[in-house]
Design a protein around this motif. Structure first.
Motif, PDB file in Angstrom:
ATOM      1  N   VAL A 217      32.755 -17.612 -61.837  1.00  0.00           N
ATOM      2  CA  VAL A 217      32.512 -16.205 -61.503  1.00  0.00           C
ATOM      3  C   VAL A 217      31.403 -16.156 -60.469  1.00  0.00           C
ATOM      4  CG1 VAL A 217      31.700 -13.970 -62.361  1.00  0.00           C
ATOM      5  CG2 VAL A 217      33.298 -15.337 -63.727  1.00  0.00           C
ATOM      6  N   ARG A 218      31.611 -15.375 -59.421  1.00  0.00           N
ATOM      7  CA  ARG A 218      30.635 -15.223 -58.345  1.00  0.00           C
ATOM      8  C   ARG A 218      30.103 -13.801 -58.328  1.00  0.00           C
ATOM      9  NH1 ARG A 218      34.494 -18.805 -56.703  1.00  0.00           N
ATOM     10  NH2 ARG A 218      33.704 -20.786 -55.840  1.00  0.00           N
ATOM     11  N   ILE A 219      28.812 -13.680 -58.073  1.00  0.00           N
ATOM     12  CA  ILE A 219      28.186 -12.354 -58.034  1.00  0.00           C
ATOM     13  C   ILE A 219      27.515 -12.123 -56.682  1.00  0.00           C
ATOM     14  CG2 ILE A 219      27.767 -12.360 -60.521  1.00  0.00           C
ATOM     15  CD1 ILE A 219      24.777 -12.846 -59.864  1.00  0.00           C
ATOM     16  N   THR A 220      27.432 -10.855 -56.306  1.00  0.00           N
ATOM     17  CA  THR A 220      26.656 -10.422 -55.139  1.00  0.00           C
ATOM     18  C   THR A 220      25.803  -9.242 -55.579  1.00  0.00           C
ATOM     19  OG1 THR A 220      28.391 -11.116 -53.594  1.00  0.00           O
ATOM     20  CG2 THR A 220      26.728  -9.578 -52.775  1.00  0.00           C
ATOM     21  N   ALA A 221      24.490  -9.369 -55.445  1.00  0.00           N
ATOM     22  CA  ALA A 221      23.557  -8.325 -55.886  1.00  0.00           C
ATOM     23  C   ALA A 221      22.966  -7.637 -54.664  1.00  0.00           C
ATOM     24  CB  ALA A 221      22.451  -8.929 -56.737  1.00  0.00           C
ATOM     25  N   THR A 222      23.032  -6.308 -54.648  1.00  0.00           N
ATOM     26  CA  THR A 222      22.517  -5.521 -53.532  1.00  0.00           C
ATOM     27  C   THR A 222      21.811  -4.287 -54.070  1.00  0.00           C
ATOM     28  OG1 THR A 222      24.414  -6.215 -52.187  1.00  0.00           O
ATOM     29  CG2 THR A 222      23.104  -4.364 -51.379  1.00  0.00           C
ATOM     30  N   ALA A 223      20.625  -3.994 -53.532  1.00  0.00           N
ATOM     31  CA  ALA A 223      19.921  -2.758 -53.876  1.00  0.00           C
ATOM     32  C   ALA A 223      20.445  -1.644 -52.980  1.00  0.00           C
ATOM     33  CB  ALA A 223      18.422  -2.934 -53.694  1.00  0.00           C
ATOM     34  N   ASN A 224      21.100  -0.669 -53.575  1.00  0.00           N
ATOM     35  CA  ASN A 224      21.731   0.401 -52.810  1.00  0.00           C
ATOM     36  C   ASN A 224      20.772   1.511 -52.426  1.00  0.00           C
ATOM     37  OD1 ASN A 224      24.314  -0.814 -52.945  1.00  0.00           O
ATOM     38  ND2 ASN A 224      24.591  -0.009 -55.020  1.00  0.00           N
ATOM     39  N   GLU A 225      19.687   1.676 -53.192  1.00  0.00           N
ATOM     40  CA  GLU A 225      18.734   2.740 -52.901  1.00  0.00           C
ATOM     41  C   GLU A 225      17.404   2.446 -53.577  1.00  0.00           C
ATOM     42  OE1 GLU A 225      20.913   6.067 -54.433  1.00  0.00           O
ATOM     43  OE2 GLU A 225      20.037   5.891 -56.438  1.00  0.00           O
ATOM     44  N   ILE A 226      16.398   3.162 -53.145  1.00  0.00           N
ATOM     45  CA  ILE A 226      15.081   3.068 -53.781  1.00  0.00           C
ATOM     46  C   ILE A 226      14.629   4.491 -54.093  1.00  0.00           C
ATOM     47  CG2 ILE A 226      13.971   2.941 -51.489  1.00  0.00           C
ATOM     48  CD1 ILE A 226      11.740   1.278 -52.873  1.00  0.00           C
ATOM     49  N   VAL A 227      14.240   4.719 -55.331  1.00  0.00           N
ATOM     50  CA  VAL A 227      13.873   6.048 -55.813  1.00  0.00           C
ATOM     51  C   VAL A 227      12.364   6.089 -56.020  1.00  0.00           C
ATOM     52  CG1 VAL A 227      14.195   7.777 -57.612  1.00  0.00           C
ATOM     53  CG2 VAL A 227      16.107   6.305 -56.931  1.00  0.00           C
ATOM     54  N   TRP A 228      11.720   7.044 -55.358  1.00  0.00           N
ATOM     55  CA  TRP A 228      10.266   7.205 -55.432  1.00  0.00           C
ATOM     56  C   TRP A 228       9.935   8.387 -56.335  1.00  0.00           C
ATOM     57  CZ3 TRP A 228       6.869   3.991 -52.723  1.00  0.00           C
ATOM     58  CH2 TRP A 228       7.467   3.122 -51.816  1.00  0.00           C
ATOM     59  N   LYS A 229       9.159   8.127 -57.364  1.00  0.00           N
ATOM     60  CA  LYS A 229       8.623   9.201 -58.209  1.00  0.00           C
ATOM     61  C   LYS A 229       7.228   9.517 -57.699  1.00  0.00           C
ATOM     62  CE  LYS A 229      11.291   8.153 -62.370  1.00  0.00           C
ATOM     63  NZ  LYS A 229      11.239   7.866 -63.836  1.00  0.00           N
ATOM     64  N   MET A 230       7.049  10.761 -57.280  1.00  0.00           N
ATOM     65  CA  MET A 230       5.848  11.138 -56.533  1.00  0.00           C
ATOM     66  C   MET A 230       4.681  11.567 -57.413  1.00  0.00           C
ATOM     67  SD  MET A 230       7.064  10.337 -53.696  1.00  0.00           S
ATOM     68  CE  MET A 230       5.594  10.711 -52.749  1.00  0.00           C
ATOM     69  N   GLY A 231       4.854  11.534 -58.733  1.00  0.00           N
ATOM     70  CA  GLY A 231       3.755  11.872 -59.628  1.00  0.00           C
ATOM     71  C   GLY A 231       3.625  13.344 -59.928  1.00  0.00           C
ATOM     72  N   ASN A 232       4.518  14.147 -59.388  1.00  0.00           N
ATOM     73  CA  ASN A 232       4.500  15.594 -59.645  1.00  0.00           C
ATOM     74  C   ASN A 232       5.890  16.104 -60.003  1.00  0.00           C
ATOM     75  OD1 ASN A 232       5.739  15.273 -57.186  1.00  0.00           O
ATOM     76  ND2 ASN A 232       4.665  16.966 -56.165  1.00  0.00           N
ATOM     77  N   ARG A 233       6.707  15.224 -60.581  1.00  0.00           N
ATOM     78  CA  ARG A 233       8.092  15.479 -60.980  1.00  0.00           C
ATOM     79  C   ARG A 233       9.059  15.458 -59.809  1.00  0.00           C
ATOM     80  NH1 ARG A 233       7.873  20.151 -65.770  1.00  0.00           N
ATOM     81  NH2 ARG A 233       6.394  19.033 -67.135  1.00  0.00           N
ATOM     82  N   ALA A 234       8.562  15.313 -58.598  1.00  0.00           N
ATOM     83  CA  ALA A 234       9.450  15.186 -57.442  1.00  0.00           C
ATOM     84  C   ALA A 234       9.948  13.746 -57.339  1.00  0.00           C
ATOM     85  CB  ALA A 234       8.726  15.584 -56.162  1.00  0.00           C
ATOM     86  N   GLU A 235      11.217  13.581 -56.974  1.00  0.00           N
ATOM     87  CA  GLU A 235      11.806  12.274 -56.729  1.00  0.00           C
ATOM     88  C   GLU A 235      12.455  12.263 -55.350  1.00  0.00           C
ATOM     89  OE1 GLU A 235      14.462  10.858 -59.687  1.00  0.00           O
ATOM     90  OE2 GLU A 235      12.969  10.856 -61.301  1.00  0.00           O
ATOM     91  N   ILE A 236      12.194  11.214 -54.606  1.00  0.00           N
ATOM     92  CA  ILE A 236      12.766  11.056 -53.282  1.00  0.00           C
ATOM     93  C   ILE A 236      13.599   9.789 -53.281  1.00  0.00           C
ATOM     94  CG2 ILE A 236      12.294  10.830 -50.820  1.00  0.00           C
ATOM     95  CD1 ILE A 236      11.390  13.486 -51.982  1.00  0.00           C
TER      96      ILE A 236
END
Length: 312
Positions: A217-236
């Motif tokens: 079995v072969r795998i390929t791992a990729t990070a599709n996005e990065i989520v930033w939690k800004m400390g005030n409930r906002a997420e980017i």
């Protein structure tokens, strides 16, 4: 205490009627597995993957000076999923090349005895049984009319995919922001830049494989996005690592071109963290699938002050 593959467990030898067995092996350790981790969940590295130390750069402040420095530390990782074979609440290997095949019903490994004992009744076969459950397992021969449940089953492709995943390192992001508390405060309403160290170890793609009994079995791992939690409930959510802020660069004082926050509305000190969302795609044995993973950075602090207006 007997050892095998760098791990050790006890094995008790039991003498059957007219048959003495001596086996110098230990019960195999649980198969390394990792779970699909929720963004809000806890952080834990997979078994055998000790790469969850976090670093973060020391950027400057938009419109101000900047420079290198130390950072905060944290952790990142995923949980543990249910697997095909389990005992005592733990996921274990369905097959071991020494112990044989595992039966979920009895909590024992079964391996066909070779050679069979003289005088074995026709239609029956001797199996060597190694059981789990206690701190000390038990090993004994058993005569069966038919193979036990699970005996001779082919390898589970997803189990092999998780084994391949445990052999590689998906590093947590090295989070950086501007402004940064250690370099000076930002101001209410002014843009914030966020970025993380690029590279295959942080965003992929990474590849690996695992084989068992003729199946690979072969795998390929990729990070599709990065989520930033800004400390005030906002997420980017950003699709890539972002652009590093340069105090004397053309973008100084301007919004980030690819990963930024419009600005805080209140003065305060905010704790920011970043989570990379990985997908591990596996292919093998005529099947395919996906395993979700996350890695979370340490905390980076941003201090925001009120914008002062001076009148004359």
């Amino acid at each position: 205490m007997l050892t095998r593959g760098g791990r050790s467990r006890g094995v008790r030898l039991v003498v059957g009627a007219g048959l003495t067995l001596v086996l110098a092996v230990a019960v195999a350790a649980p198969t390394a597995t990792v779970a699909a981790a929720a963004r809000e969940g806890g952080v834990e590295c997979p078994i055998g993957q000790n790469d969850c130390d976090i670093w973060d750069d020391d950027p400057g402040t938009p419109g101000g000076g900047g420079g290198p420095g130390g950072g905060d530390n944290g952790g990142g990782g995923g949980g543990k999923p249910a697997g095909k074979c389990q005992w005592g609440g733990k996921v274990i290997a369905c097959y071991d090349d020494v112990l044989g095949w595992f039966d979920n019903g009895s909590g024992c490994y079964y391996k066909l005895k070779v050679p069979q004992d003289p005088g074995t009744p026709e239609g029956k076969q001797w199996y060597v049984v190694t059981c789990t459950g206690d701190d000390v397992g038990s090993l004994h021969p058993v005569l069966l009319d038919a193979p036990p449940p699970g005996f001779g089953t082919p390898p589970d492709p997803e189990e092999l995919a998780r084994r391949a995943l445990a052999s590689i390192s998906l590093l947590p992001p090295r989070a950086a922001v501007a402004p940064r508390k250690s370099k000076g405060p930002g101001l209410v309403g002014l843009p914030v830049w966020m970025w993380a160290s690029p590279g295959n170890a942080y965003f992929g793609p990474l590849t690996a494989s695992a084989s068992d009994r003729g199946l690979t079995v072969r795998i390929t791992a990729t990070a599709n996005e990065i989520v930033w939690k800004m400390g005030n409930r906002a997420e980017i959510t950003c699709k890539g690592p972002g652009t590093p802020y340069e105090a004397d660069g053309p973008g100084a004082g301007q919004p980030s071109p690819d990963c930024g926050y419009d600005g805080y509305t209140e003065a305060d000190t905010y704790e920011v963290e970043a989570t990379t969302v990985w997908n591990v795609h596996w292919v093998g044995g005529g099947q395919s699938g996906d395993i979700a993973q996350t890695r979370t950075s340490g905390i980076v602090q941003i201090e925001i002050d009120e914008l002062q207006v001076v009148t004359r």
